[in-house]
Write a protein that holds these residues in place. Structure first.
Motif, mmCIF file in Angstrom:
data_model
loop_
_atom_site.group_PDB
_atom_site.id
_atom_site.type_symbol
_atom_site.label_atom_id
_atom_site.label_comp_id
_atom_site.label_asym_id
_atom_site.label_seq_id
_atom_site.Cartn_x
_atom_site.Cartn_y
_atom_site.Cartn_z
ATOM 1 N N LEU A 1 -39.033 -78.967 25.094
ATOM 2 C CA LEU A 1 -40.270 -78.781 25.829
ATOM 3 C C LEU A 1 -40.063 -79.097 27.315
ATOM 4 N N ASN A 2 -39.388 -80.229 27.637
ATOM 5 C CA ASN A 2 -39.156 -80.594 29.041
ATOM 6 C C ASN A 2 -38.348 -79.536 29.769
ATOM 7 N N LEU A 3 -37.288 -79.035 29.135
ATOM 8 C CA LEU A 3 -36.423 -78.053 29.794
ATOM 9 C C LEU A 3 -37.168 -76.745 30.034
ATOM 10 N N VAL A 4 -37.976 -76.304 29.033
ATOM 11 C CA VAL A 4 -38.722 -75.052 29.199
ATOM 12 C C VAL A 4 -39.818 -75.229 30.250
ATOM 13 N N LEU A 5 -40.514 -76.387 30.218
ATOM 14 C CA LEU A 5 -41.551 -76.627 31.220
ATOM 15 C C LEU A 5 -40.954 -76.662 32.624
ATOM 16 N N ASN A 6 -39.783 -77.283 32.776
ATOM 17 C CA ASN A 6 -39.120 -77.305 34.084
ATOM 18 C C ASN A 6 -38.837 -75.892 34.559
ATOM 19 N N ARG B 1 -47.282 -70.372 31.389
ATOM 20 C CA ARG B 1 -46.647 -69.383 30.499
ATOM 21 C C ARG B 1 -47.099 -67.973 30.852
ATOM 22 N N GLN B 2 -48.287 -67.878 31.459
ATOM 23 C CA GLN B 2 -48.836 -66.563 31.776
ATOM 24 C C GLN B 2 -47.972 -65.861 32.815
ATOM 25 N N HIS B 3 -47.863 -64.581 32.710
ATOM 26 C CA HIS B 3 -47.145 -63.729 33.659
ATOM 27 C C HIS B 3 -45.643 -64.019 33.683
ATOM 28 N N VAL B 4 -45.121 -64.596 32.616
ATOM 29 C CA VAL B 4 -43.682 -64.857 32.508
ATOM 30 C C VAL B 4 -43.159 -64.116 31.296
ATOM 31 N N HIS C 1 -53.337 -77.709 20.524
ATOM 32 C CA HIS C 1 -53.627 -76.335 20.132
ATOM 33 C C HIS C 1 -52.985 -76.004 18.797
ATOM 34 N N GLU C 2 -51.727 -76.523 18.613
ATOM 35 C CA GLU C 2 -51.010 -76.226 17.375
ATOM 36 C C GLU C 2 -51.668 -76.927 16.187
ATOM 37 N N VAL C 3 -52.208 -78.147 16.455
ATOM 38 C CA VAL C 3 -52.865 -78.877 15.352
ATOM 39 C C VAL C 3 -54.120 -78.118 14.883
ATOM 40 N N ASN C 4 -54.773 -77.463 15.869
ATOM 41 C CA ASN C 4 -55.976 -76.708 15.495
ATOM 42 C C ASN C 4 -55.670 -75.601 14.484
ATOM 43 N N GLN C 5 -54.471 -75.015 14.605
ATOM 44 C CA GLN C 5 -54.128 -73.899 13.699
ATOM 45 C C GLN C 5 -54.065 -74.350 12.243
ATOM 46 N N LYS D 1 -32.820 -89.642 12.704
ATOM 47 C CA LYS D 1 -31.970 -88.455 12.733
ATOM 48 C C LYS D 1 -31.895 -87.853 11.338
ATOM 49 N N VAL D 2 -32.177 -86.546 11.295
ATOM 50 C CA VAL D 2 -32.143 -85.799 10.029
ATOM 51 C C VAL D 2 -31.421 -84.480 10.280
ATOM 52 N N ALA D 3 -31.096 -83.799 9.228
ATOM 53 C CA ALA D 3 -30.505 -82.470 9.360
ATOM 54 C C ALA D 3 -31.543 -81.538 9.958
ATOM 55 N N LEU D 4 -31.192 -80.859 11.037
ATOM 56 C CA LEU D 4 -32.189 -80.141 11.824
ATOM 57 C C LEU D 4 -31.663 -78.755 12.181
ATOM 58 N N ASP D 5 -32.580 -77.761 12.099
ATOM 59 C CA ASP D 5 -32.265 -76.397 12.519
ATOM 60 C C ASP D 5 -32.731 -76.245 13.962
ATOM 61 N N VAL D 6 -31.794 -76.049 14.882
ATOM 62 C CA VAL D 6 -32.134 -75.958 16.295
ATOM 63 C C VAL D 6 -33.068 -74.780 16.549
ATOM 64 N N ASN D 7 -32.837 -73.631 15.926
ATOM 65 C CA ASN D 7 -33.698 -72.459 16.136
ATOM 66 C C ASN D 7 -35.139 -72.761 15.734
ATOM 67 N N GLU D 8 -35.296 -73.530 14.645
ATOM 68 C CA GLU D 8 -36.644 -73.874 14.188
ATOM 69 C C GLU D 8 -37.364 -74.716 15.238
ATOM 70 N N VAL D 9 -36.630 -75.691 15.864
ATOM 71 C CA VAL D 9 -37.234 -76.525 16.904
ATOM 72 C C VAL D 9 -37.641 -75.673 18.095
ATOM 73 N N LEU D 10 -36.781 -74.718 18.478
ATOM 74 C CA LEU D 10 -37.091 -73.871 19.630
ATOM 75 C C LEU D 10 -38.327 -73.020 19.367
ATOM 76 N N LEU D 11 -38.468 -72.502 18.170
ATOM 77 C CA LEU D 11 -39.626 -71.675 17.850
ATOM 78 C C LEU D 11 -40.899 -72.512 17.851
ATOM 79 N N GLU D 12 -40.808 -73.771 17.333
ATOM 80 C CA GLU D 12 -41.980 -74.644 17.352
ATOM 81 C C GLU D 12 -42.434 -74.900 18.786
ATOM 82 N N VAL D 13 -41.459 -75.131 19.683
ATOM 83 C CA VAL D 13 -41.811 -75.385 21.078
ATOM 84 C C VAL D 13 -42.433 -74.143 21.700
ATOM 85 N N MET D 14 -41.914 -72.962 21.372
ATOM 86 C CA MET D 14 -42.469 -71.739 21.959
ATOM 87 C C MET D 14 -43.900 -71.527 21.489
#
Length: 764
Positions: free
Chosen positions: A661-666, A633-636, A549-553, A611-624
């Motif tokens: 992604l695994n932790l949020v899906l769980n 995700r619906q009704h949550v 879905h994200e690739v479609n954007q 391994k590269v310098a990474l912004d954790v918030n950026e990764v979380l937003l990408e996953v969301m």
């Protein structure tokens, strides 16, 4: 022999070493030589054979080990005194023979000097004088013992000259008369006046003829009381028949009548004792007729003596034992040999008990038994104990057979081995083999294991240590078995090992099972790796589905920006600035789509972590953003609390996306069964101090029963789950030197917390 000075011959030459040794060996004694400092330099073969020591063991001061421990200090001190004085000497001490027996020997030593008088060596001999020593000690002991006997014997003893004059009296005689030997020479004064004439006449006759004097008469004690004595005087004759002296024994017989009364009482007491002995006693005639029994017999059979005499043997002996008893009794009567056997006798109540019969024959002058004294002992309890012992031994043997364990014993003195049947079975002993020799057991050991096992046993024997060894055996039929043996040393008071007692277990089945278990374990580990990879691919599949879905954007953005670029270029005049801006957006969106595809592909390949310098918030937003189209995700209600300005971490972007992604899906799947309350998901990020970034994902779903086991492989709360998701997540966090934990919420749900370190080179 090189250190020994050789004797000088008449021509001034010296004996060669071999001749000197031959001379010393020819001496009919145990010869030894020592250096001036006293250390032994040579022992003759006779000395070595006597003590059982080798020459190497005896040289120096090693010979002292054969000296009795009670004599060694005295002997070595005496030897040092000779060394200090330079004088010859001799002493006696006990020397241990090769058979372990200590015998008295005469130790003689003399110095050998050179022309200047300097001692060059010592020469000595040891002579076995044990027989002489013992005879000498026996003579001294006999002399002392005889005098002690004469002084302590409960009788009056004296000796007299051939003419009858008293020249010796023992202590008891002097004490009885209360006089000295000189006063006692006038013995007539102590004889009762009535008896004196008869005594004088008989004594004069004996002195004249040499015949023994035997008479009972009264003599006066020191307190004036007369008592009856039995006097027996005999003469000692020389080789020519002349009288050398007289020996007189006076025995007090005054209490004889009293003794006879006591004897009758004693007979009654003896009868009482016999009747109360815990056994059956009977006196039987050679014909088998009972003459006398004790009370125990009467009580056991419940009959009188007369009834027993009229009773047949067949009424008392167990029918199965009767033929044996009759045969043994007839054999004893015919041969006169003491009978002994075991049989069952019927008690008065009809019960049979085991007894042991032992008979002793009383013989007349022609050696014919006139009666039999029989002791019949109740051994019923012993028989039961023996039977129980046999059962116990059989049980022990069966236990050994079932457990494949047996016992063994090694005797260090005889170099022999005793072993139980189970050990022999495990080693497949063949006819003609001798399992009492250690070679039998070592020959069974696999050639690759034998040196190690032999060395270990020798070490334990030397160090008096516990013996443990596992090894392979090669049986006569070629089969290989596996043995485990253990043993403990038994030492004597000197600390020497006298024996080893141990057990040996046939571990063949255990070893085979262990080998098979190792194979199965390896198969399980291989399966775990495959399933872990499958779980990773499944997780990537979910990630790829969401990413589609994200690739479609960006692709749609590329198309839209392309149309815009065309419109700006087709205008009159063309708007190049706007067209360039649209083209730049097309390039950026194309790169974003390519990066998404590349990362998804890398999850399917075993590529190195990037391994590269990474912004954790950026990764979380990408996953969301990826989860916007996810059904769960619906009704949550999702609450995102991301702390701005978090320091960067060094991590692999794709693995961080997979982790989040695994932790949020769980969390979303844990809330699917929830009804009757609002479903809430909280995603928070924060910085702890300046060293760690923390991400907490909290839900109000069904929660975890045991948070500690949630990260173990194959542990799942979902019916269709594989139980690998959280295990993979913890592995990813561990690869990044972080920590992943789970905690129950107050109320409902679970909070999963990821703690990742901040590295100083990327924190800015």
């Amino acid at each position: 022999m090189s250190s020994i000075r050789r004797p000088t011959l008449t021509d001034g030459s010296r004996l060669p070493d071999d001749q000197l040794r031959a001379v010393l060996e020819a001496v009919p004694a145990m010869v030894w030589l020592a250096r001036p400092d006293g250390s032994a330099a040579y022992f003759s073969q006779q000395w070595l054979d006597y003590t059982g020591l080798s020459e190497d063991q005896a040289l120096g001061s090693g010979w002292t080990v054969r000296v009795h421990q009670d004599d060694v200090t005295r002997l070595t001190e005496y030897w040092r005194s000779l060394l200090a004085s330079g004088a010859r000497g001799e002493t006696e001490a006990r020397l241990g023979r090769s058979d372990g027996q200590y015998r008295w020997c005469l130790f003689r030593a003399a110095p050998l000097r050179d022309g200047s008088g300097r001692i060059t060596e010592w020469c000595g001999t040891n002579v076995d004088i044990d027989d002489i020593y013992q005879a000498r000690q026996a003579y001294r002991a006999a002399e002392d013992h005889l005098r002690l006997i004469l002084d302590t014997i409960p009788a009056l003893v004296s000796t007299a000259t051939p003419t009858g004059e008293i020249d010796f009296a023992n202590r008891r005689m002097l004490e009885y008369f209360g006089t000295t030997l000189q006063q006692l020479r006038d013995w007539r004064a102590v004889v009762h006046p009535v008896d004196l004439p008869i005594v004088e006449g008989l004594w004069a006759h004996s002195v004249t003829t040499g015949e023994p004097f035997v008479k009972e008469y009264r003599i006066r004690r020191a307190d004036g009381v007369y008592r009856w004595f039995h006097s027996h005087v005999v003469a000692a004759h020389g080789p020519d028949g002349t009288i050398l002296c007289w020996y007189n024994l006076l025995t007090d017989v005054n209490d004889r009548k009293h003794a006879e009364d006591l004897l009758r009482a004693s007979e009654l007491e003896l009868r009482t004792i016999v009747d109360n002995i815990p056994g059956l006693i009977a006196i039987v005639a050679p014909s088998g007729e009972i003459e006398m029994v004790n009370g125990g017999v009467l009580d056991y059979f419940g009959r009188s003596l007369q009834e027993l005499r009229e009773w047949q043997m067949t009424d008392s002996v167990h029918p199965e034992d009767l033929p044996h008893v009759v045969a043994r009794w007839q054999h004893a009567i015919q041969t006169g040999e003491p009978p002994e056997w075991e049989h069952r006798l019927r008690r008065a109540d009809g019960n049979y008990r085991w007894f042991q019969l032992r008979g002793f024959p009383w013989r007349e002058g022609d050696d014919t038994p006139i009666r039999w004294y029989c002791l019949i002992t109740d051994i019923h309890d012993r028989k039961n104990a023996e039977q129980a012992l046999r059962r116990s031994e059989a049980f022990l043997l069966e236990v050994q057979r079932l457990s494949h364990t047996g016992g063994w014993r090694y005797d260090a003195a005889t170099d022999t081995v005793e072993s139980s049947p189970e050990v022999l079975r495990a080693h497949a002993m063949q006819p003609g083999e001798d399992p009492s020799r250690p070679a039998f057991w070592f020959d069974r050991i696999h050639p690759e294991d034998r040196p190690r096992v032999e060395a270990e046993f020798a070490r334990c024997l030397h160090e008096r240590a516990e013996y443990r060894a596992g090894f392979r055996n090669v049986l006569p039929d070629g089969r290989i078995t596996y043995q485990y043996t253990t043993g403990n040393p038994i030492v004597n008071q000197q600390g020497d090992v006298v024996e080893f007692i141990g057990a040996s277990m046939d571990m063949t089945e255990h070893w085979l099972a262990t080998t098979e278990l190792e194979r199965a374990s390896q198969a399980v580990r291989d399966l775990q790796m495959k399933m872990s990879r499958a779980a990773q691919i499944a997780s990537v599949g979910e990630l790829a589905g969401s990413i589609a879905h994200e690739v479609n954007q960006p692709l749609a953005a590329v198309v839209a920006n392309g149309h815009a670029c065309l419109r700006w270029l087709s205008g009159s005049p063309p708007n190049l600035a706007k067209a360039l801006e649209a083209a730049e957006r097309i390039v950026k969106d194309g790169k974003d789509a390519g990066e998404v595809v590349r990362r998804v592909r890398s999850l399917f390949k075993r590529t190195a972590i990037d391994k590269v310098a990474l912004d954790v918030n950026e990764v979380l937003l990408e996953v969301m953003r990826l989860l916007d189209s996810y059904p769960a995700r619906q009704h949550v209600t999702i609450e995102t609390l991301l702390e701005p300005g978090l320091p960067r971490i060094r991590a692999d972007r794709v693995q961080m996306q997979q982790l989040a992604l695994n932790l949020v899906l769980n969390a979303l799947e844990a809330m699917e069964p929830v009804s009757g309350r609002e479903k809430r998901l909280s995603i928070r990020s924060s910085c702890v101090g300046s060293g760690h970034v923390v991400v907490a994902i909290s839900d109000n779903g069904i929660g975890l029963d045991n948070p500690e086991t949630a990260f173990e492989p194959f542990i799942t709360t979902k019916p269709e789950g594989m139980g690998l998701g959280l295990a993979i997540c913890r592995s990813i966090v561990a690869d990044h030197s972080g920590r992943l934990s789970a905690d129950r919420n107050v109320g409902f749900g679970t909070t999963l917390t990821v703690t990742l370190p901040v590295q100083s080179d990327v924190a800015s």
